[in-house]
Motif scaffolding. Structure first.
Motif, short mmCIF file in Angstrom:
data_model
loop_
_atom_site.label_atom_id
_atom_site.label_comp_id
_atom_site.label_asym_id
_atom_site.label_seq_id
_atom_site.Cartn_x
_atom_site.Cartn_y
_atom_site.Cartn_z
N MET A 55 0.84 -1.18 0.00
CA MET A 55 0.00 0.00 0.00
C MET A 55 0.89 1.24 0.00
SD MET A 55 -2.94 1.08 2.77
CE MET A 55 -4.27 0.26 1.92
N LYS A 56 0.47 2.23 -0.73
CA LYS A 56 1.20 3.49 -0.80
C LYS A 56 0.59 4.49 0.19
CE LYS A 56 2.62 3.03 -5.62
NZ LYS A 56 3.85 2.41 -5.37
N TYR A 57 1.39 5.51 0.50
CA TYR A 57 0.97 6.51 1.48
C TYR A 57 -0.37 7.14 1.11
CZ TYR A 57 0.84 10.69 4.33
OH TYR A 57 0.43 11.68 5.19
N ASP A 58 -0.53 7.56 -0.14
CA ASP A 58 -1.77 8.21 -0.57
C ASP A 58 -2.98 7.28 -0.42
OD1 ASP A 58 -0.43 10.55 -1.13
OD2 ASP A 58 -0.20 10.10 -3.26
N GLU A 59 -2.77 6.00 -0.65
CA GLU A 59 -3.86 5.03 -0.49
C GLU A 59 -4.24 4.90 0.99
OE1 GLU A 59 -3.01 1.84 -4.05
OE2 GLU A 59 -1.64 1.84 -2.33
N PHE A 60 -3.22 4.85 1.85
CA PHE A 60 -3.48 4.77 3.28
C PHE A 60 -4.22 6.02 3.75
CE2 PHE A 60 -2.39 5.34 7.77
CZ PHE A 60 -2.84 4.13 8.28
N LYS A 61 -3.75 7.16 3.31
CA LYS A 61 -4.38 8.42 3.70
C LYS A 61 -5.84 8.46 3.23
CE LYS A 61 -3.10 12.84 4.76
NZ LYS A 61 -3.15 13.59 5.74
N SER A 62 -6.10 7.99 2.03
CA SER A 62 -7.48 7.94 1.51
C SER A 62 -8.35 6.98 2.31
CB SER A 62 -7.48 7.52 0.05
OG SER A 62 -6.89 8.51 -0.75
N ALA A 63 -7.73 5.93 2.83
CA ALA A 63 -8.48 4.92 3.59
C ALA A 63 -9.01 5.46 4.92
CB ALA A 63 -7.61 3.69 3.84
N ILE A 64 -8.54 6.61 5.33
CA ILE A 64 -9.01 7.20 6.58
C ILE A 64 -10.50 7.55 6.49
CG2 ILE A 64 -8.74 9.20 8.12
CD1 ILE A 64 -5.69 9.00 7.38
N SER A 65 -10.98 7.77 5.28
CA SER A 65 -12.40 8.07 5.12
C SER A 65 -13.27 6.80 5.17
CB SER A 65 -12.64 8.82 3.81
OG SER A 65 -12.29 8.01 2.71
N TYR A 93 9.22 19.35 15.15
CA TYR A 93 8.26 19.74 14.11
C TYR A 93 6.87 19.27 14.51
CZ TYR A 93 9.96 15.11 12.69
OH TYR A 93 10.37 13.80 12.67
N ASP A 94 5.89 19.65 13.70
CA ASP A 94 4.49 19.42 14.08
C ASP A 94 4.09 17.95 14.05
OD1 ASP A 94 3.53 18.74 11.42
OD2 ASP A 94 3.50 20.87 10.96
N LEU A 95 2.98 17.68 14.72
CA LEU A 95 2.46 16.32 14.85
C LEU A 95 2.07 15.71 13.51
CD1 LEU A 95 0.33 16.97 18.02
CD2 LEU A 95 2.23 15.35 17.88
N GLU A 96 1.52 16.52 12.62
CA GLU A 96 1.11 16.01 11.32
C GLU A 96 2.31 15.46 10.55
OE1 GLU A 96 0.22 19.10 12.46
OE2 GLU A 96 -1.85 18.61 12.95
N LYS A 97 3.42 16.17 10.63
CA LYS A 97 4.63 15.71 9.94
C LYS A 97 5.15 14.42 10.57
CE LYS A 97 9.20 17.04 8.41
NZ LYS A 97 10.21 18.08 8.30
N GLU A 98 5.09 14.33 11.89
CA GLU A 98 5.55 13.10 12.53
C GLU A 98 4.65 11.92 12.17
OE1 GLU A 98 7.13 11.33 16.77
OE2 GLU A 98 5.79 13.06 16.83
N TRP A 99 3.34 12.13 12.17
CA TRP A 99 2.41 11.07 11.78
C TRP A 99 2.75 10.57 10.38
CZ3 TRP A 99 -1.15 10.10 7.94
CH2 TRP A 99 -2.10 9.10 8.18
N GLU A 100 2.95 11.50 9.47
CA GLU A 100 3.31 11.15 8.09
C GLU A 100 4.63 10.38 8.04
OE1 GLU A 100 4.55 13.46 4.00
OE2 GLU A 100 3.04 14.39 5.28
N GLU A 101 5.60 10.82 8.81
CA GLU A 101 6.91 10.15 8.86
C GLU A 101 6.78 8.71 9.33
OE1 GLU A 101 11.20 10.63 11.18
OE2 GLU A 101 9.63 12.11 11.51
N ILE A 102 6.01 8.51 10.39
CA ILE A 102 5.84 7.14 10.93
C ILE A 102 5.12 6.27 9.90
CG2 ILE A 102 4.85 5.72 12.74
CD1 ILE A 102 4.93 8.25 14.57
N VAL A 103 4.04 6.78 9.34
CA VAL A 103 3.27 6.00 8.35
C VAL A 103 4.14 5.63 7.17
CG1 VAL A 103 1.35 6.09 6.70
CG2 VAL A 103 1.01 6.89 9.05
N LYS A 104 4.86 6.60 6.62
CA LYS A 104 5.69 6.31 5.44
C LYS A 104 6.76 5.28 5.76
CE LYS A 104 4.94 10.45 2.73
NZ LYS A 104 5.48 11.72 2.21
#
Length: 96
Positions: free
Chosen positions: A1-11, A80-91
């Motif tokens: 799974m790619k990051y964009d797919e995971f992010k889309s799956a949040i919905s 740095y901000d939490l959003e960036k850390e979340w993205e870093e962990i997920v990626k």
């Protein structure tokens, strides 16, 4: 799974079945279900779980507890901000 797919799956109403327990915890966090995310991740005794646990306590606004978990994870609390850390962990998890 790619990051964009995971992010889309949040919905979606449920996390993707094929992702790790770590990504499931982050999925619930992204759905604003901090409690469920925390309940999942606190059951695991790995550096990855410790990192996510640290992130969650940082998000909660408990820097002392977050520092403890970052130390257990062998990491420093990011400046740095939490959003960036979340993205870093997920990626990182998706690249494994």
């Amino acid at each position: 799974m790619k990051y964009d797919e995971f992010k889309s799956a949040i919905s979606s109403p449920a996390p993707p079945a094929e992702v790790s327990i770590y990504l499931k915890a982050l999925w619930y966090d992204a759905k604003n279900d901090w409690e469920r995310s925390h309940n999942i991740i606190q059951e695991y005794d790995t550096k990855t779980a410790f990192w996510i646990h640290a992130y969650l306590h940082r998000k909660e606004g408990d820097p002392g507890n977050a520092s403890y978990w970052y130390q257990k994870a062998g990491r420093k609390m990011p400046g740095y901000d939490l959003e960036k850390e979340w993205e870093e962990i997920v990626k990182q998890l998706l690249d494994q």
